[in-house]
Design a protein around this motif. Sequence first.
Motif, PDB file in Angstrom:
ATOM      1  N   ASP A 196      -3.017  -1.106  10.361  1.00  0.00           N
ATOM      2  CA  ASP A 196      -2.636   0.100  11.101  1.00  0.00           C
ATOM      3  C   ASP A 196      -3.744   0.519  12.071  1.00  0.00           C
TER       4      ASP A 196
ATOM      5  N   GLU B 239      -3.512  -4.647  -1.102  1.00  0.00           N
ATOM      6  CA  GLU B 239      -2.414  -4.501  -0.145  1.00  0.00           C
ATOM      7  C   GLU B 239      -2.538  -3.191   0.626  1.00  0.00           C
TER       8      GLU B 239
ATOM      9  N   THR C 162      -3.061  -2.771   4.665  1.00  0.00           N
ATOM     10  CA  THR C 162      -2.209  -1.904   5.479  1.00  0.00           C
ATOM     11  C   THR C 162      -3.058  -0.946   6.315  1.00  0.00           C
TER      12      THR C 162
END
Length: 133
Positions: free
Chosen positions: A37, A29, A33
């Motif tokens: 991003d 996870e 991310t």
Amino acid sequence: MELSNCYRCGKLFAKAYRNICQDCARDIEAEYTRCADYLRQNRQATVIELSDETGVSTRQITQFIREGRISVANMPNLAYPCEVCGEFIRDGHMCENCRRRLMNDLERAKQDNSNANAASDKHSTGTYRISEN
């Protein structure tokens, strides 16, 4: 409750709905991310560039794309290698050339099998009887 080894780190864990332990799930996870991003700011990035900049393996990035977690729709350079020849593709596991070659090979094998069956049928035309005297 079923115990299993995490396919990623090998640690024994109580299997629920994934084949990975909670620690690895958390790591994945975090990797997602970082990728998401980075892509928000760099829509022209390639998979190699994304991997280099985030520290996430190209294999994991490819998995995110295949799962639909990372969309290639607005990312013109985001592609990953065909599993057969290495040509960059944007969906599936194989490029169109490899897919076509596989289909041709399957069709040829089917035709060869049909020809072999027809030839064996041609050679075995007689029937045998056992007579009792």
